[in-house]
Design an enzyme around this catalytic site. Structure first.
Site, PDB file in Angstrom:
ATOM      1  N   HIS A 179      37.929  -6.384  38.930  1.00  0.00           N
ATOM      2  CA  HIS A 179      38.274  -6.635  37.527  1.00  0.00           C
ATOM      3  C   HIS A 179      38.967  -5.400  36.948  1.00  0.00           C
ATOM      4  CE1 HIS A 179      34.651  -9.613  37.559  1.00  0.00           C
ATOM      5  NE2 HIS A 179      35.625  -9.957  38.377  1.00  0.00           N
TER       6      HIS A 179
HETATM    7  C1  LIG Z   1      38.008  -9.950  45.218  1.00  0.00           C
HETATM    8  C2  LIG Z   1      38.330 -10.336  43.784  1.00  0.00           C
HETATM    9  C3  LIG Z   1      37.544 -11.274  43.141  1.00  0.00           C
HETATM   10  C4  LIG Z   1      37.833 -11.620  41.808  1.00  0.00           C
HETATM   11  N1  LIG Z   1      37.042 -12.573  41.216  1.00  0.00           N
HETATM   12  C5  LIG Z   1      37.303 -12.907  39.921  1.00  0.00           C
HETATM   13  C6  LIG Z   1      36.505 -13.884  39.271  1.00  0.00           C
HETATM   14  O1  LIG Z   1      35.566 -14.461  39.834  1.00  0.00           O
HETATM   15  N2  LIG Z   1      36.798 -14.193  37.987  1.00  0.00           N
HETATM   16  C7  LIG Z   1      37.800 -13.571  37.307  1.00  0.00           C
HETATM   17  O2  LIG Z   1      37.979 -13.860  36.115  1.00  0.00           O
HETATM   18  N3  LIG Z   1      38.586 -12.655  37.907  1.00  0.00           N
HETATM   19  C8  LIG Z   1      38.358 -12.313  39.195  1.00  0.00           C
HETATM   20  N4  LIG Z   1      39.152 -11.376  39.810  1.00  0.00           N
HETATM   21  C9  LIG Z   1      40.225 -10.740  39.009  1.00  0.00           C
HETATM   22  C10 LIG Z   1      41.471 -11.593  38.948  1.00  0.00           C
HETATM   23  O3  LIG Z   1      42.008 -11.747  40.227  1.00  0.00           O
HETATM   24  C11 LIG Z   1      42.485 -10.913  38.008  1.00  0.00           C
HETATM   25  O4  LIG Z   1      41.879 -10.749  36.738  1.00  0.00           O
HETATM   26  C12 LIG Z   1      43.743 -11.722  37.788  1.00  0.00           C
HETATM   27  O5  LIG Z   1      44.305 -12.098  39.010  1.00  0.00           O
HETATM   28  C13 LIG Z   1      44.761 -10.907  36.984  1.00  0.00           C
HETATM   29  O6  LIG Z   1      45.903 -11.689  36.765  1.00  0.00           O
HETATM   30  P1  LIG Z   1      47.291 -11.020  36.408  1.00  0.00           P
HETATM   31  O7  LIG Z   1      48.269 -12.132  36.310  1.00  0.00           O
HETATM   32  O8  LIG Z   1      47.139 -10.132  35.243  1.00  0.00           O
HETATM   33  O9  LIG Z   1      47.621 -10.055  37.642  1.00  0.00           O
HETATM   34  P2  LIG Z   1      47.928 -10.434  39.155  1.00  0.00           P
HETATM   35  O10 LIG Z   1      47.306 -11.713  39.509  1.00  0.00           O
HETATM   36  O11 LIG Z   1      47.562  -9.258  39.987  1.00  0.00           O
HETATM   37  O12 LIG Z   1      49.498 -10.639  39.160  1.00  0.00           O
HETATM   38  C14 LIG Z   1      50.392  -9.586  38.941  1.00  0.00           C
HETATM   39  C15 LIG Z   1      51.644  -9.866  39.764  1.00  0.00           C
HETATM   40  O13 LIG Z   1      52.640  -8.912  39.379  1.00  0.00           O
HETATM   41  C16 LIG Z   1      53.384  -8.584  40.530  1.00  0.00           C
HETATM   42  N5  LIG Z   1      54.034  -7.287  40.328  1.00  0.00           N
HETATM   43  C17 LIG Z   1      53.431  -6.077  40.235  1.00  0.00           C
HETATM   44  N6  LIG Z   1      54.368  -5.129  40.066  1.00  0.00           N
HETATM   45  C18 LIG Z   1      55.574  -5.746  40.062  1.00  0.00           C
HETATM   46  C19 LIG Z   1      56.907  -5.279  39.951  1.00  0.00           C
HETATM   47  N7  LIG Z   1      57.178  -3.986  39.771  1.00  0.00           N
HETATM   48  N8  LIG Z   1      57.915  -6.181  40.025  1.00  0.00           N
HETATM   49  C20 LIG Z   1      57.648  -7.500  40.180  1.00  0.00           C
HETATM   50  N9  LIG Z   1      56.387  -7.986  40.301  1.00  0.00           N
HETATM   51  C21 LIG Z   1      55.362  -7.116  40.233  1.00  0.00           C
HETATM   52  C22 LIG Z   1      52.314  -8.534  41.629  1.00  0.00           C
HETATM   53  O14 LIG Z   1      52.942  -8.653  42.889  1.00  0.00           O
HETATM   54  C23 LIG Z   1      51.417  -9.702  41.262  1.00  0.00           C
HETATM   55  O15 LIG Z   1      51.758 -10.874  41.935  1.00  0.00           O
HETATM   56  C24 LIG Z   1      38.910 -11.020  41.123  1.00  0.00           C
HETATM   57  C25 LIG Z   1      39.706 -10.087  41.792  1.00  0.00           C
HETATM   58  C26 LIG Z   1      39.412  -9.724  43.098  1.00  0.00           C
HETATM   59  C27 LIG Z   1      40.258  -8.685  43.747  1.00  0.00           C
END
Ligand SMILES: Cc1cc2nc3c(=O)[nH]c(=O)nc-3n(C[C@H](O)[C@H](O)[C@H](O)COP(=O)(O)OP(=O)(O)OC[C@H]3O[C@@H](n4cnc5c(N)ncnc54)[C@H](O)[C@@H]3O)c2cc1C
Ligand code: SF4
Length: 563
Positions: free
Chosen positions: A496
């Site tokens: 998280h």
């Molecule tokens: C093992 C594990 C278990 C989890 N379990 C839970 C759970 O049970 N419940 C929960 O609420 N959350 C959980 N999480 C957290 C959850 O995965 C994240 O909160 C969520 O995925 C965040 O979403 P996001 O879209 O902000 O970021 P991300 O899903 O990380 O997406 C960001 C994207 O941006 C892209 N990116 C980064 N930099 C660049 C760049 N310079 N140019 C272009 N693209 C870029 C990345 O490649 C990525 O695909 C867990 C995480 C892990 C690791």
């Protein structure tokens, strides 16, 4: 040299759940959306499942071969993959993330609790942390939207009003069924109080289908949600990437945004520089120009990109960093667990790894002194403390063979049990993401360096949480020598990743406003858990989704009316 230019209404960096939800909402509102994602798109899910089966070492990254070396967009798989800003510190930031279309949700567990009202007002209520610039009531309708968008199974009646968190609409589907063990633990813990607080079990809302929903099947209960759900019953961000593309958004996978360019006079974002790459090693650089820009690259990659884009006139310390807050206040939910062998069989390993938790300690006056915490009742034996394979080894080492071994193994596995806990962290400026010295990454962008400390606010909560675990174990008749309790001062990451681009009313102490719009650049939005001023105890993704949907409305209005 750059060789390609593109133009759109809104350019979104990152196709995780936050970027994908925005892309979908904006595309269906008729805007020209370009989604740039650093990582690859997945082929058929079954290929990922096969890669997981074939992997000798099973970790969250195992199914995703194209995020492992020699991929130029390697995803961290443990704390050892991070550059440390303070190499001598005993504490490391442990949570990881995934760089691919759909983002880190590909390997999340799927728990989807809401924050509770006090989480938004920590400073005002308890004199610690900071307050959010919006409250639970502002976000409540968006929580409902997010639960329906992601497909959250939950018990509306049990959760309506939890620590004051009222719910204006039911979940789109009923809760995931409790396991045999859940009910046995609930019976055993009936009437239990620890630290003067009743220990009550509550069904955990989850983004996994309890019935066919949104074209995806119901959960089959085979417990491999982390790192991959083989049948797509659990939500991941690729769901909304597909919807966005169907609604007209353009997706560029393998497109790494390497720099944000500003207009020196207006300080507005002028363009994104990107590099598109392919597996054969070819690279193509270009610029994307848009009316509005959204960075949705998660709480480590977002500050990294902002810090790596300084402009001597418009943003000397990096984009959106006039307050010097970009990268600071890095948070996680620090996790620990107790595991044991209980007196009566709980028959674990059927169903998702957890379906109920203890939410009683998520709020209270104690937060002035120590962190709130949430506990998860395990449905996966002793979890990482003793796998079934390790249990077998232990019995063989004890000299058992044949029928004796089979009987002892069946008995031990059916009585394995764990409870884990995760504690909130306070936002501390010194816990932060900076740019690492040393070699840049494969695209010439400086790598992120992380600094992390542990403080008494957490240590006290670890001790309190372990007392709850012990009390439940006592009720379940677990003998002391069988208990494997988390060691003092140790923790693991929850995945998280939060803070680092926090929202606030005051531009001198925050990065974005309550609509996720950068204080310093009025055509730039930042979405994701990086904008959380404090982390509370809820797994972050539902709040990420709710804030992204809320920001989408503002972005859409601005695109229509002009900023
Ligand atoms: C093992 C594990 C278990 C989890 N379990 C839970 C759970 O049970 N419940 C929960 O609420 N959350 C959980 N999480 C957290 C959850 O995965 C994240 O909160 C969520 O995925 C965040 O979403 P996001 O879209 O902000 O970021 P991300 O899903 O990380 O997406 C960001 C994207 O941006 C892209 N990116 C980064 N930099 C660049 C760049 N310079 N140019 C272009 N693209 C870029 C990345 O490649 C990525 O695909 C867990 C995480 C892990 C690791
Ligand atoms: S228990 Fe199995 S089917 Fe259900 S969400 Fe997890 S991996 Fe998917």
């Amino acid at each position: 040299m750059p060789d390609a230019d593109a133009r759109c209404s809104v350019a979104i960096v990152g196709a995780g759940v936050a970027g994908a939800l925005l892309a979908f909402e904006l595309a269906r509102a008729g805007h020209r959306v370009l989604l740039l994602e650093a990582g690859p798109a997945s082929g058929p899910r079954v290929d990922l499942v096969a890669d997981y089966a074939l992997a000798a070492v099973k970790t969250p990254r195992s199914p995703y071969r194209d995020n492992q070396p020699p991929s130029p967009v390697t995803s961290p798989d443990s704390e050892d993959d991070y550059a440390q800003a303070q190499p001598s510190s005993p504490f490391k930031f442990k949570s990881t993330y995934l760089r691919r279309v759909g983002g880190s949700t590909w390997h999340m567990l799927g728990n989807m609790p809401r924050l509770v009202p006090a989480d938004f007002r920590l400073r005002c209520l308890y004199g610690v942390g900071v307050d959010w610039p919006l409250g639970y009531d502002d976000l409540e309708p968006w929580y409902g939207e997010a639960e329906h968008a992601l497909g959250v199974a939950g018990d509306h009646r049990a959760l309506d009003g939890l620590h004051g968190a009222h719910r204006s609409r039911p979940f789109p589907m009923s809760r995931i069924w409790p396991s045999y063990g859940d009910l046995a633990v609930e019976r055993a813990a009936a009437g239990l109080q620890v630290h003067g607080i009743p220990v009550e079990l509550t069904s955990t809302p989850q983004a996994r289908n309890s019935r066919p929903y949104d074209g995806r099947p119901a959960c089959a209960g085979n417990s491999s949600c982390v790192p991959i759900c083989p049948i797509g019953a659990k939500y991941d961000g690729s769901v909304h990437v597909r919807k966005a593309v169907a609604a007209g958004a353009i997706l560029w996978d393998r497109a790494v945004v390497t720099r944000i360019d500003l207009d020196r006079t207006t300080r507005r974002v002028r363009a994104l520089r990107y590099t598109r790459w392919d597996e054969a090693g070819a690279r193509r650089e270009g610029f994307v120009a848009a009316d509005l820009y959204v960075v949705a690259a998660h709480a480590i990659e977002t500050p990294r990109l902002l810090l790596a884009s300084p402009d001597p006139d418009a943003a000397p310390a990096g984009v959106a960093n006039g307050s010097d807050q970009v990268g600071r206040n890095l948070m996680d939910h620090l996790q620990g667990q107790g595991a044991t062998i209980v007196a009566e069989p709980l028959h674990p390993f059927r169903g998702p790894p957890t379906t109920v938790g203890i939410d009683s300690f998520r709020d209270g006056a104690f937060r002035a002194r120590h962190a709130a915490f949430r506990l998860s009742i395990g449905n996966d034996g002793m979890g990482r403390s003793e796998t079934p394979y390790a249990a077998l080894g232990r019995l063989v080492d004890a000299g058992l063979i044949g029928t004796d071994l089979r009987t002892a193994l069946r008995d031990r596995l059916s009585r394995q049990f764990r409870i884990s806990y995760s504690t909130e962290m306070l936002p501390r400026p010194a816990n932060r993401v900076t740019l690492a010295d040393g070699p840049a990454d494969a695209f010439g962008v400086p790598r992120a360096a992380l600094a992390m400390t542990l403080d008494d606010y957490n240590r006290q909560a670890f001790a309190k949480a372990l007392a709850v675990v012990s009390a439940v174990f006592d009720r379940l008749g677990a003998p002391d020598p069988e208990r494997k309790m988390q060691e003092e001062d140790t923790y693991s990451g929850a995945g998280h990743i939060m803070g680092t681009t926090r929202m606030g009313r005051d531009p001198s102490s925050s990065v974005v406003d309550r609509d996720c719009r950068a204080h310093d650049h009025d055509n730039l939005f930042i979405v994701g858990a990086g904008v959380f001023p404090t982390g509370g105890t809820a797994n972050p993704t539902l709040t990420v989704a709710a804030l992204a949907l809320r920001a989408a409305r503002t972005v859409s209005t601005l695109l229509r009316t002009g900023p």
